[in-house]
Design an enzyme around this catalytic site. Structure first.
Site, PDB file in Angstrom:
ATOM      1  N   GLU A 113       0.863  -1.181   0.000  1.00  0.00           N
ATOM      2  CA  GLU A 113       0.000   0.000   0.000  1.00  0.00           C
ATOM      3  C   GLU A 113       0.899   1.229   0.000  1.00  0.00           C
ATOM      4  OE1 GLU A 113      -0.712  -2.165   2.768  1.00  0.00           O
ATOM      5  OE2 GLU A 113      -2.392  -3.186   1.791  1.00  0.00           O
ATOM      6  N   TYR A 142       7.734   1.883  -7.638  1.00  0.00           N
ATOM      7  CA  TYR A 142       7.038   0.591  -7.752  1.00  0.00           C
ATOM      8  C   TYR A 142       6.581   0.325  -9.185  1.00  0.00           C
ATOM      9  CZ  TYR A 142       7.050   1.187  -2.674  1.00  0.00           C
ATOM     10  OH  TYR A 142       7.438   1.389  -1.374  1.00  0.00           O
TER      11      TYR A 142
HETATM   12  C1  LIG Z   1      10.382   6.327  -2.093  1.00  0.00           C
HETATM   13  C2  LIG Z   1      11.859   6.323  -1.692  1.00  0.00           C
HETATM   14  C3  LIG Z   1      12.133   5.069  -0.847  1.00  0.00           C
HETATM   15  C4  LIG Z   1      12.735   6.286  -2.962  1.00  0.00           C
HETATM   16  O1  LIG Z   1      14.077   6.122  -2.567  1.00  0.00           O
HETATM   17  P1  LIG Z   1      15.299   6.740  -3.424  1.00  0.00           P
HETATM   18  O2  LIG Z   1      16.529   6.125  -2.928  1.00  0.00           O
HETATM   19  O3  LIG Z   1      15.221   8.225  -3.432  1.00  0.00           O
HETATM   20  O4  LIG Z   1      14.921   6.219  -4.891  1.00  0.00           O
HETATM   21  P2  LIG Z   1      15.947   5.813  -6.046  1.00  0.00           P
HETATM   22  O5  LIG Z   1      17.016   6.828  -6.149  1.00  0.00           O
HETATM   23  O6  LIG Z   1      16.337   4.408  -5.868  1.00  0.00           O
HETATM   24  O7  LIG Z   1      14.989   5.982  -7.330  1.00  0.00           O
HETATM   25  C5  LIG Z   1      14.424   4.836  -7.935  1.00  0.00           C
HETATM   26  C6  LIG Z   1      13.187   5.230  -8.704  1.00  0.00           C
HETATM   27  O8  LIG Z   1      12.189   5.751  -7.816  1.00  0.00           O
HETATM   28  C7  LIG Z   1      11.445   6.768  -8.479  1.00  0.00           C
HETATM   29  N1  LIG Z   1      11.676   8.030  -7.777  1.00  0.00           N
HETATM   30  C8  LIG Z   1      12.506   8.233  -6.735  1.00  0.00           C
HETATM   31  N2  LIG Z   1      12.406   9.536  -6.324  1.00  0.00           N
HETATM   32  C9  LIG Z   1      11.498  10.118  -7.119  1.00  0.00           C
HETATM   33  C10 LIG Z   1      10.960  11.431  -7.179  1.00  0.00           C
HETATM   34  N3  LIG Z   1      11.348  12.384  -6.309  1.00  0.00           N
HETATM   35  N4  LIG Z   1      10.013  11.708  -8.100  1.00  0.00           N
HETATM   36  C11 LIG Z   1       9.602  10.759  -8.962  1.00  0.00           C
HETATM   37  N5  LIG Z   1      10.091   9.482  -8.974  1.00  0.00           N
HETATM   38  C12 LIG Z   1      11.034   9.173  -8.055  1.00  0.00           C
HETATM   39  C13 LIG Z   1      11.963   6.822  -9.900  1.00  0.00           C
HETATM   40  O9  LIG Z   1      11.222   5.881 -10.651  1.00  0.00           O
HETATM   41  C14 LIG Z   1      13.389   6.322  -9.715  1.00  0.00           C
HETATM   42  O10 LIG Z   1      13.917   5.775 -10.897  1.00  0.00           O
HETATM   43  P3  LIG Z   1      14.696   6.746 -11.949  1.00  0.00           P
HETATM   44  O11 LIG Z   1      15.842   7.325 -11.176  1.00  0.00           O
HETATM   45  O12 LIG Z   1      15.092   5.810 -13.033  1.00  0.00           O
HETATM   46  O13 LIG Z   1      13.697   7.791 -12.357  1.00  0.00           O
HETATM   47  C15 LIG Z   1      12.239   7.612  -0.895  1.00  0.00           C
HETATM   48  O14 LIG Z   1      11.765   8.735  -1.606  1.00  0.00           O
HETATM   49  C16 LIG Z   1      11.699   7.657   0.528  1.00  0.00           C
HETATM   50  O15 LIG Z   1      12.316   7.162   1.463  1.00  0.00           O
HETATM   51  N6  LIG Z   1      10.522   8.294   0.710  1.00  0.00           N
HETATM   52  C17 LIG Z   1       9.929   8.409   2.040  1.00  0.00           C
HETATM   53  C18 LIG Z   1       9.417   7.083   2.549  1.00  0.00           C
HETATM   54  C19 LIG Z   1       8.377   6.502   1.628  1.00  0.00           C
HETATM   55  O16 LIG Z   1       7.489   7.216   1.149  1.00  0.00           O
HETATM   56  N7  LIG Z   1       8.449   5.188   1.404  1.00  0.00           N
HETATM   57  C20 LIG Z   1       7.507   4.465   0.584  1.00  0.00           C
HETATM   58  C21 LIG Z   1       6.413   3.993   1.430  1.00  0.00           C
HETATM   59  S1  LIG Z   1       5.243   3.026   0.488  1.00  0.00           S
END
Ligand SMILES: CC(C)(COP(=O)(O)OP(=O)(O)OC[C@H]1O[C@@H](n2cnc3c(N)ncnc32)[C@H](O)[C@@H]1OP(=O)(O)O)[C@@H](O)C(=O)NCCC(=O)NCCS
Length: 208
Positions: free
Chosen positions: A139, A151
């Protein structure tokens, strides 16, 4: 920087809670984490660490049967670093029968956008394969486009909503499911994504 993933231990809980506070409105107690970590039959939790130097290889490597695990090489294979390298993210998974449920993924804000969220997701995908699951669900907040993009990239698709699922603000949750992951098509997709991630992580390793 070298980024790598290893199993979460109870000693990691305070650092995990520090990342959790930067990432979520509601938080789990240490007791809840301990209960999850001890439920090894159906739960897996991992942490991501950052190190300016290569992590020392473990003397004894854990069994690693995940699909395409070999693609990651020494950059992301689990190393036991004794908790010395800073914890920069964590993730968790429940598995019941053939379904895996991702409970959490979070990355410390200064380390976002470097591939660590993807690294954690891949580790949970491997863990779910190892535990016998063939599809994953989760979710995610309706407004959380960053997580939804992550995702979607890995083949999760929206499959409905849970109305007012989040108690802090009454926001809906989007339910996402992967297609069956044990098909040649999904495995080929995963292999391509892992090749790209490997390159992205390798490019962040300090040059001599
Ligand atoms: C969601 C989260 C885990 C992503 O982690 P991250 O290390 O920044 O992500 P990555 O660098 O591995 O990015 C992987 C992919 O995620 C997506 N993504 C990550 N940040 C993004 C942003 N700010 N906007 C849009 N897409 C994004 C993209 O698809 C990206 O792939 P790309 O670089 O080829 O475009 C991070 O933003 C986070 O910790 N958020 C707060 C906690 C949270 O919401 N967790 C999910 C709960 S369901």
């Amino acid at each position: 920087m070298y980024y790598f993933v290893e199993p979460m231990t109870e000693a990691d809980i305070p650092q995990v809670q520090a990342v959790e506070q930067t990432s979520f409105h509601t938080n789990w107690s240490a007791t809840t984490y301990r209960r999850e970590l001890r439920n090894t039959a159906s739960c897996r939790y991992v942490v991501a660490r950052a190190s300016p130097t290569p992590p020392p290889p473990r003397a004894e490597r854990p069994r690693r049967n995940g699909l395409f695990a070999h693609l990651f090489g020494s950059l992301v294979n689990p190393h036991y670093f004794g908790g010395a390298a800073p914890l920069v993210g964590y993730g968790g998974l429940w598995v019941t029968l053939e379904e895996g449920h991702i409970t959490v993924i979070a990355v410390d804000p200064p380390y976002r956008g470097r591939g660590i969220g993807e690294l954690l997701l891949n580790s949970l995908i491997d863990a779910s394969f190892e535990m016998g699951s063939t599809a994953l669900t989760l979710e995610v907040r309706d407004s959380n486009t960053a997580a939804q993009q992550l995702y979607l990239k890995y083949g999760f698709l929206p499959a409905g909503k849970r109305k007012r699922y989040y108690t802090d603000n009454g926001e809906d949750a989007v339910i996402m499911w992967t297609e069956p992951m044990n098909t040649p098509e999904y495995q080929a997709r995963l292999r391509g994504l892992r090749q790209q991630l490997y390159t992205r992580l390798r490019d962040q390793v300090p040059q001599p």
